[in-house]
Design a protein around this motif. Structure first.
Motif, PDB file in Angstrom:
ATOM      1  N   LEU A  27       0.826  -1.213   0.000  1.00 53.15           N
ATOM      2  CA  LEU A  27       0.000   0.000   0.000  1.00 53.15           C
ATOM      3  C   LEU A  27       0.856   1.258   0.000  1.00 53.15           C
ATOM      4  N   TYR A  28       1.911   1.249   0.806  1.00 55.28           N
ATOM      5  CA  TYR A  28       2.768   2.435   0.869  1.00 55.28           C
ATOM      6  C   TYR A  28       3.552   2.623  -0.428  1.00 55.28           C
ATOM      7  N   ARG A  29       3.944   1.521  -1.068  1.00 51.18           N
ATOM      8  CA  ARG A  29       4.642   1.659  -2.348  1.00 51.18           C
ATOM      9  C   ARG A  29       3.705   2.222  -3.403  1.00 51.18           C
ATOM     10  N   ALA A  30       2.461   1.732  -3.412  1.00 50.87           N
ATOM     11  CA  ALA A  30       1.491   2.219  -4.393  1.00 50.87           C
ATOM     12  C   ALA A  30       1.127   3.680  -4.144  1.00 50.87           C
ATOM     13  N   ALA A  31       1.175   4.097  -2.871  1.00 48.31           N
ATOM     14  CA  ALA A  31       0.785   5.466  -2.518  1.00 48.31           C
ATOM     15  C   ALA A  31       1.766   6.506  -3.039  1.00 48.31           C
ATOM     16  N   ILE A  32       2.963   6.064  -3.397  1.00 55.16           N
ATOM     17  CA  ILE A  32       3.952   7.006  -3.926  1.00 55.16           C
ATOM     18  C   ILE A  32       3.423   7.674  -5.192  1.00 55.16           C
ATOM     19  N   CYS A  33       2.620   6.927  -5.962  1.00 52.74           N
ATOM     20  CA  CYS A  33       2.073   7.461  -7.211  1.00 52.74           C
ATOM     21  C   CYS A  33       0.703   8.101  -7.026  1.00 52.74           C
ATOM     22  N   ASP A  34       0.136   8.009  -5.811  1.00 53.65           N
ATOM     23  CA  ASP A  34      -1.196   8.562  -5.560  1.00 53.65           C
ATOM     24  C   ASP A  34      -1.092   9.929  -4.893  1.00 53.65           C
ATOM     25  N   ASP A  35      -2.169  10.655  -4.974  1.00 50.13           N
ATOM     26  CA  ASP A  35      -2.220  11.959  -4.316  1.00 50.13           C
ATOM     27  C   ASP A  35      -2.614  11.850  -2.843  1.00 50.13           C
ATOM     28  N   MET A  36      -3.237  10.714  -2.462  1.00 54.12           N
ATOM     29  CA  MET A  36      -3.725  10.550  -1.096  1.00 54.12           C
ATOM     30  C   MET A  36      -2.841   9.555  -0.344  1.00 54.12           C
ATOM     31  N   PRO A  37      -2.252   9.952   0.787  1.00 55.70           N
ATOM     32  CA  PRO A  37      -1.405   9.032   1.549  1.00 55.70           C
ATOM     33  C   PRO A  37      -2.201   7.874   2.144  1.00 55.70           C
ATOM     34  N   VAL A  38      -1.488   6.797   2.453  1.00 52.89           N
ATOM     35  CA  VAL A  38      -2.127   5.599   3.007  1.00 52.89           C
ATOM     36  C   VAL A  38      -2.882   5.922   4.287  1.00 52.89           C
ATOM     37  N   SER A  39      -2.329   6.793   5.115  1.00 53.34           N
ATOM     38  CA  SER A  39      -2.954   7.114   6.400  1.00 53.34           C
ATOM     39  C   SER A  39      -4.313   7.790   6.240  1.00 53.34           C
ATOM     40  N   ASP A  40      -4.566   8.369   5.055  1.00 56.73           N
ATOM     41  CA  ASP A  40      -5.874   8.979   4.807  1.00 56.73           C
ATOM     42  C   ASP A  40      -6.886   7.983   4.260  1.00 56.73           C
ATOM     43  N   LYS A  41      -6.414   6.836   3.774  1.00 53.61           N
ATOM     44  CA  LYS A  41      -7.294   5.869   3.135  1.00 53.61           C
ATOM     45  C   LYS A  41      -7.544   4.625   3.990  1.00 53.61           C
ATOM     46  N   TYR A  42      -6.550   4.257   4.819  1.00 54.43           N
ATOM     47  CA  TYR A  42      -6.652   3.008   5.568  1.00 54.43           C
ATOM     48  C   TYR A  42      -6.337   3.226   7.048  1.00 54.43           C
ATOM     49  N   ALA A  43      -6.828   2.307   7.855  1.00 53.32           N
ATOM     50  CA  ALA A  43      -6.525   2.292   9.283  1.00 53.32           C
ATOM     51  C   ALA A  43      -6.657   0.865   9.787  1.00 53.32           C
ATOM     52  N   LEU A  44      -6.266   0.655  11.021  1.00 52.32           N
ATOM     53  CA  LEU A  44      -6.374  -0.661  11.644  1.00 52.32           C
ATOM     54  C   LEU A  44      -7.465  -0.655  12.703  1.00 52.32           C
TER      55      LEU A  44
END
Length: 215
Positions: free
Chosen positions: A101-118
């Protein structure tokens, strides 16, 4: 000489000298053999040779076999994605999914912390071990999979803690309340703790979060 060879020599010395720590050495022999991929029958053959042609004691054989089996199972879980009994993902699999997820987020405008949680579940402390802990894990797995029936990663972090990696759009208060209600059917008093753990903005800090949850 590898670690298995060294522990075998130690076992041979312990048996011949009648040392009181012979059973402890047997545990090390079983564990080191499993870690190196040595088959159980070969381990038992070498234990038998340590007794110089005499029949090994039952306690010695048991310690070696149990240690070999437990280490083999642990290694299998570390390299697999899912525990076959509980259907829960392993911690290495959760780490791998987060890395992706973090590798894919490099190309996205939205960071992982804004899209996912535990979503984290923590069972109350108990004196139960072994099979009963596994049965508790099955109960948690069933409850979490009822609430999260999709492709969410549901993992066991340690014997008492579990986590769901899910999209934050699904993690509202009614969802957390439903998890709590389902868990209370199996764990009445004291009830398990349920909370949402935020993910860090950068991948380098994920290790700190998971280490804190698994300790």
């Amino acid at each position: 000489m590898d670690s298995f060879g060294m522990t075998y020599v130690d076992l041979d010395d312990a048996v011949r000298a009648g040392r009181v720590d012979a059973l402890d050495v047997a545990l090390e022999v079983g564990a080191s053999a499993a870690a190196l991929g040595v088959p159980l029958h070969e381990v038992l053959d070498r234990v038998e040779r340590a007794f110089g042609g005499l029949e090994p004691s039952f306690a010695m054989v048991r310690e070696v076999a149990v240690s070999w089996a437990e280490t083999s199972k642990m290694l299998q879980l570390e390299t697999s994605c899912e525990d076959p009994l509980t259907q829960l993902s392993t911690l290495p699999h959760l780490r791998h999914r987060l890395d992706g997820l973090y590798r894919a987020a490099i190309c996205d405008d939205m960071p992982v912390s804004d899209k996912y949680a535990l979503v984290v579940v923590e069972l109350p402390r108990s004196n139960e071990h072994g099979l009963q802990e596994a049965l508790y894990a099955v109960d948690v797995s069933n409850a979490l999979r009822t609430v999260f029936p999709g492709d969410e990663v549901i993992a066991q972090l340690n014997p008492r803690r579990f986590a769901v990696l899910a999209n934050r759009d699904r993690l509202d208060q009614p969802t957390l309340n439903l998890v709590t209600v389902l868990l209370r059917r199996s764990f009445e008093s004291p009830p398990p703790r349920v909370w949402m753990e935020m993910l860090p903005p950068v991948a380098q800090d994920v290790t700190w979060v998971l280490d804190a949850l698994t300790c």
